[in-house]
Design a protein around this motif. Sequence first.
Motif, PDB file in Angstrom:
ATOM      1  N   GLY A  79      57.442  82.954  29.532  1.00  0.00           N
ATOM      2  CA  GLY A  79      56.910  81.767  28.878  1.00  0.00           C
ATOM      3  C   GLY A  79      56.367  80.721  29.830  1.00  0.00           C
ATOM      4  N   GLY A  80      56.426  80.991  31.145  1.00  0.00           N
ATOM      5  CA  GLY A  80      55.940  80.038  32.142  1.00  0.00           C
ATOM      6  C   GLY A  80      54.450  80.177  32.379  1.00  0.00           C
ATOM      7  N   GLN A  81      53.901  79.176  33.017  1.00  0.00           N
ATOM      8  CA  GLN A  81      52.476  79.174  33.346  1.00  0.00           C
ATOM      9  C   GLN A  81      52.206  80.098  34.529  1.00  0.00           C
ATOM     10  N   PRO A  82      51.186  80.952  34.425  1.00  0.00           N
ATOM     11  CA  PRO A  82      50.798  81.792  35.563  1.00  0.00           C
ATOM     12  C   PRO A  82      50.308  80.933  36.724  1.00  0.00           C
ATOM     13  N   GLY A 128      46.726  86.024  34.532  1.00  0.00           N
ATOM     14  CA  GLY A 128      48.171  86.160  34.722  1.00  0.00           C
ATOM     15  C   GLY A 128      49.002  86.091  33.467  1.00  0.00           C
ATOM     16  N   TYR A 129      48.388  85.949  32.316  1.00  0.00           N
ATOM     17  CA  TYR A 129      49.143  85.922  31.060  1.00  0.00           C
ATOM     18  C   TYR A 129      49.471  87.337  30.631  1.00  0.00           C
ATOM     19  N   ALA A 138      54.043  84.573  22.823  1.00  0.00           N
ATOM     20  CA  ALA A 138      53.792  83.346  22.056  1.00  0.00           C
ATOM     21  C   ALA A 138      52.836  82.422  22.812  1.00  0.00           C
ATOM     22  N   LEU A 139      53.038  82.289  24.119  1.00  0.00           N
ATOM     23  CA  LEU A 139      52.168  81.450  24.932  1.00  0.00           C
ATOM     24  C   LEU A 139      50.745  81.995  24.931  1.00  0.00           C
ATOM     25  N   MET A 140      50.609  83.289  25.188  1.00  0.00           N
ATOM     26  CA  MET A 140      49.283  83.907  25.273  1.00  0.00           C
ATOM     27  C   MET A 140      48.559  83.844  23.930  1.00  0.00           C
ATOM     28  N   GLU A 141      49.251  84.183  22.865  1.00  0.00           N
ATOM     29  CA  GLU A 141      48.624  84.168  21.543  1.00  0.00           C
ATOM     30  C   GLU A 141      48.213  82.759  21.148  1.00  0.00           C
TER      31      GLU A 141
END
Length: 170
Positions: A79-82, A128-129, A138-141
């Motif tokens: 769930g972190g930022q790439p 990087g996602y 969830a983050l990517m979508e």
Amino acid sequence: MIVDLIIEDARWQALGLADLAERACGAALAEESVAGAEISLLACDDARIAALNEAFRGKPAPTNVLSWPSEERAAGTPGGQPRTPVDLELGDIAIAYDTCAREAAAAGRGLADHVAHLLVHGTLHLLGYDHIDEEDAALMEGIEVKVLGKLGISDPYGDTGEDRPVVWKD
């Protein structure tokens, strides 16, 4: 932003893939504040992508889209930022006409909208996602839906009656 497009399957020409790729990939990169990037895009058929899928992932079957980032950018925690790209030659994407057309028809979506979604998805992989675990998915979508909305394309995950429809064959 530059999309270096190689069309192996002539059916992609009728879709106007060059312009579509510039818009979709460009919108994903703009959302992530990445400027001056380059992406290589291979527009192929199911036979070609099945060979690539087997060679690189050990899966001898066609898939809709594959991505190969030029460097590891994945986040350290789910769930972190790439990581921000250092190499602006982000990597390669391959997309298969046959699978994309089947999926679009099955979902009742226009082919161009479905392809735009897959190009946004592939571009986010280059950044990087991923969608291996729930937090990352969830983050990517969420980013995909936001970018597609800016392109005037409806939420591909909405109104399905499912929490997370299976779109990816990864």
